[in-house]
Design a protein around this motif. Structure first.
Motif, mmCIF file in Angstrom:
data_model
loop_
_atom_site.group_PDB
_atom_site.id
_atom_site.type_symbol
_atom_site.label_atom_id
_atom_site.label_comp_id
_atom_site.label_asym_id
_atom_site.label_seq_id
_atom_site.Cartn_x
_atom_site.Cartn_y
_atom_site.Cartn_z
ATOM 1 N N GLU A 10 0.849 -1.195 0.000
ATOM 2 C CA GLU A 10 0.000 0.000 0.000
ATOM 3 C C GLU A 10 0.879 1.237 0.000
ATOM 4 O O GLU A 10 2.096 1.166 0.208
ATOM 5 N N GLU A 11 0.256 2.375 -0.233
ATOM 6 C CA GLU A 11 1.006 3.621 -0.353
ATOM 7 C C GLU A 11 1.803 3.917 0.916
ATOM 8 O O GLU A 11 1.280 3.865 2.020
ATOM 9 N N GLY A 12 3.085 4.189 0.734
ATOM 10 C CA GLY A 12 3.940 4.575 1.843
ATOM 11 C C GLY A 12 4.576 3.422 2.588
ATOM 12 O O GLY A 12 5.452 3.644 3.424
ATOM 13 N N VAL A 13 4.158 2.182 2.307
ATOM 14 C CA VAL A 13 4.638 1.018 3.055
ATOM 15 C C VAL A 13 5.360 0.052 2.121
ATOM 16 O O VAL A 13 4.853 -0.284 1.052
ATOM 17 N N ALA A 47 8.955 8.117 -1.236
ATOM 18 C CA ALA A 47 7.569 7.642 -1.186
ATOM 19 C C ALA A 47 7.392 6.527 -0.158
ATOM 20 O O ALA A 47 6.273 6.214 0.252
ATOM 21 N N VAL A 48 8.503 5.914 0.246
ATOM 22 C CA VAL A 48 8.460 4.852 1.258
ATOM 23 C C VAL A 48 8.605 5.489 2.635
ATOM 24 O O VAL A 48 9.635 6.063 2.952
ATOM 25 N N ARG A 49 7.579 5.371 3.448
ATOM 26 C CA ARG A 49 7.567 6.035 4.748
ATOM 27 C C ARG A 49 7.760 5.075 5.917
ATOM 28 O O ARG A 49 8.045 5.509 7.030
ATOM 29 N N CYS A 50 7.597 3.784 5.672
ATOM 30 C CA CYS A 50 7.850 2.795 6.707
ATOM 31 C C CYS A 50 8.086 1.444 6.034
ATOM 32 O O CYS A 50 7.496 1.152 4.986
ATOM 33 N N ILE A 51 8.957 0.624 6.633
ATOM 34 C CA ILE A 51 9.349 -0.654 6.042
ATOM 35 C C ILE A 51 9.101 -1.779 7.043
ATOM 36 O O ILE A 51 9.466 -1.661 8.217
ATOM 37 N N VAL A 52 8.481 -2.852 6.579
ATOM 38 C CA VAL A 52 8.310 -4.056 7.388
ATOM 39 C C VAL A 52 9.271 -5.109 6.857
ATOM 40 O O VAL A 52 9.334 -5.375 5.660
ATOM 41 N N LEU A 53 10.039 -5.704 7.761
ATOM 42 C CA LEU A 53 11.011 -6.745 7.417
ATOM 43 C C LEU A 53 10.567 -8.053 8.042
ATOM 44 O O LEU A 53 10.365 -8.128 9.255
ATOM 45 N N PRO A 93 16.673 5.948 6.604
ATOM 46 C CA PRO A 93 15.952 7.033 7.278
ATOM 47 C C PRO A 93 14.511 6.681 7.653
ATOM 48 O O PRO A 93 13.947 7.287 8.562
ATOM 49 N N SER A 94 13.922 5.718 6.965
ATOM 50 C CA SER A 94 12.546 5.320 7.270
ATOM 51 C C SER A 94 12.527 4.320 8.420
ATOM 52 O O SER A 94 13.413 3.465 8.518
ATOM 53 N N PRO A 95 11.534 4.390 9.297
ATOM 54 C CA PRO A 95 11.425 3.399 10.366
ATOM 55 C C PRO A 95 11.266 1.990 9.806
ATOM 56 O O PRO A 95 10.636 1.786 8.763
ATOM 57 N N VAL A 96 11.857 1.034 10.503
ATOM 58 C CA VAL A 96 11.797 -0.371 10.095
ATOM 59 C C VAL A 96 11.139 -1.175 11.216
ATOM 60 O O VAL A 96 11.516 -1.046 12.386
ATOM 61 N N ILE A 97 10.160 -1.988 10.846
ATOM 62 C CA ILE A 97 9.474 -2.847 11.803
ATOM 63 C C ILE A 97 9.780 -4.290 11.446
ATOM 64 O O ILE A 97 9.498 -4.728 10.336
ATOM 65 N N ALA A 98 10.382 -5.021 12.369
ATOM 66 C CA ALA A 98 10.651 -6.445 12.144
ATOM 67 C C ALA A 98 9.427 -7.245 12.571
ATOM 68 O O ALA A 98 8.927 -7.072 13.684
ATOM 69 N N ALA A 99 8.950 -8.112 11.688
ATOM 70 C CA ALA A 99 7.833 -9.007 11.983
ATOM 71 C C ALA A 99 8.419 -10.404 12.141
ATOM 72 O O ALA A 99 8.841 -11.023 11.162
ATOM 73 N N LEU A 191 0.907 -1.267 12.027
ATOM 74 C CA LEU A 191 1.783 -0.259 12.625
ATOM 75 C C LEU A 191 2.470 0.581 11.543
ATOM 76 O O LEU A 191 2.574 1.803 11.663
ATOM 77 N N ALA A 192 2.944 -0.100 10.499
ATOM 78 C CA ALA A 192 3.609 0.608 9.393
ATOM 79 C C ALA A 192 2.649 1.578 8.721
ATOM 80 O O ALA A 192 3.031 2.703 8.363
ATOM 81 N N ARG A 193 1.416 1.161 8.559
ATOM 82 C CA ARG A 193 0.392 2.017 7.948
ATOM 83 C C ARG A 193 0.171 3.271 8.791
ATOM 84 O O ARG A 193 0.065 4.387 8.271
ATOM 85 N N LYS A 194 0.134 3.081 10.101
ATOM 86 C CA LYS A 194 -0.074 4.215 11.001
ATOM 87 C C LYS A 194 1.108 5.184 10.927
ATOM 88 O O LYS A 194 0.927 6.411 10.863
ATOM 89 N N VAL A 195 2.334 4.641 10.933
ATOM 90 C CA VAL A 195 3.522 5.489 10.837
ATOM 91 C C VAL A 195 3.566 6.215 9.499
ATOM 92 O O VAL A 195 3.921 7.399 9.420
ATOM 93 N N ALA A 196 3.187 5.510 8.419
ATOM 94 C CA ALA A 196 3.239 6.094 7.074
ATOM 95 C C ALA A 196 2.286 7.273 6.921
ATOM 96 O O ALA A 196 2.474 8.116 6.041
ATOM 97 N N ARG A 197 1.275 7.350 7.772
ATOM 98 C CA ARG A 197 0.317 8.448 7.699
ATOM 99 C C ARG A 197 0.757 9.662 8.512
ATOM 100 O O ARG A 197 0.131 10.715 8.452
ATOM 101 N N MET A 198 1.824 9.500 9.280
ATOM 102 C CA MET A 198 2.343 10.616 10.068
ATOM 103 C C MET A 198 3.200 11.526 9.186
ATOM 104 O O MET A 198 3.619 11.133 8.091
ATOM 105 N N PRO A 199 3.494 12.753 9.649
ATOM 106 C CA PRO A 199 4.332 13.655 8.845
ATOM 107 C C PRO A 199 5.728 13.066 8.651
ATOM 108 O O PRO A 199 6.449 12.847 9.639
#
Length: 256
Positions: A10-13, A47-53, A93-99, A191-199
């Motif tokens: 999805e957009e930003g993720v 365009a990538v605002r958060c990354i899930v690994l 620079p983008s936050p990374v969330i490990a799953a 969580l990534a979706r929520k972060v991606a919607r932040m400034p």
């Protein structure tokens, strides 16, 4: 066949999957090279605002590929410069969330600790078992683990090689959240979706200041925080966010 897969659900993720299932995602040189290239690419994409690994539903990563290390010499290890391959994760620079599902052991645990948040399944386990094969962690395990859980807990894990459960890791402060195994990826993406919607600029400044401040004195870290705080008042997103709050509407953040 690619050993690292990139999706943009999805957009930003962005979703990054380790894909070496035949050896339980053991971190061989090729996989590390692909992972480094992947994070360089995603880190440069505004365009990538958060990354899930993630590694997969059964395991995250088993650690280093021992078949490639068993007969290695110190000079060979030196010339591989594998520490440089971790830098693109450190500097992303983008936050990374490990799953994390299943085990994250050795280099797999170190990889998870490069993330900014860790969502673990109830059946996940973490550990640094390198001592059991005559070595020690070499990709930040002694340092990041100690910073996350403290000296005394880290020493037990490092000196015995014993794994810890997801609940134990959460209690120690290593894991952000523990959820049912079947919900790990879904929760990480949420969580990534929520972060991606932040400034985006505020998100990046928060990550930069948190990481830089960890190794600074309190006074230096507070100075970094103040300067980043002041800088954000030069952004359109700050004006939009505060106006939207006062107007009682949802803000639209542009990353400017």
């Amino acid at each position: 066949m690619a050993q690292v897969l990139i999706e943009k659900p999805e957009e930003g993720v962005a979703l990054v999957r380790l894909h070496r299932p035949e050896v339980r995602n053991a971190l061989g040189l090729e996989l590390r090279q692909e992972l480094a290239a992947c994070f360089l690419e995603l880190g440069a994409d505004t365009a990538v605002r958060c990354i899930v690994l993630t590694g997969g539903p059964e395991f995250f990563a088993a650690g280093a590929d021992l078949r490639a290390l068993a007969e290695a010499t110190p000079v060979e290890l030196l010339l591989r410069d594998t520490h440089r391959l971790w830098q693109s994760l450190v500097e992303c620079p983008s936050p990374v969330i490990a799953a994390v599902n299943g085990f994250a052991l050795g280099g797999g645990c170190e990889l998870a600790m490069h993330a900014d948040m860790i969502v673990a399944g109830e059946g996940a386990s973490f550990g640094q078992p390198e001592i059991r094969v005559g070595i020690m962690p070499g990709a930040g395990g002694t340092q990041r683990l100690t910073r996350a859980v403290g000296k005394f807990k880290a020493m037990k894990l490092l000196l015995t090689g014993e794994p810890m459960t997801a609940r134990e890791a959460e209690a120690m402060g290593l894991v952000t959240e523990v959820v049912p195994d079947a919900e790990v990826l879904e929760r990480a993406l949420a969580l990534a979706r929520k972060v991606a919607r932040m400034p985006p600029l505020a998100v990046r400044q928060i990550k930069e200041v948190v990481l830089a401040g960890q190794d600074a004195s309190l006074s230096e870290a507070l100075l970094l925080e103040r300067k980043a705080f002041q800088l954000l008042f030069a952004t359109r997103d700050q004006k939009e966010g505060m106006r939207a709050f006062l107007d009682k509407r949802k803000p639209t953040f542009e990353g400017r």
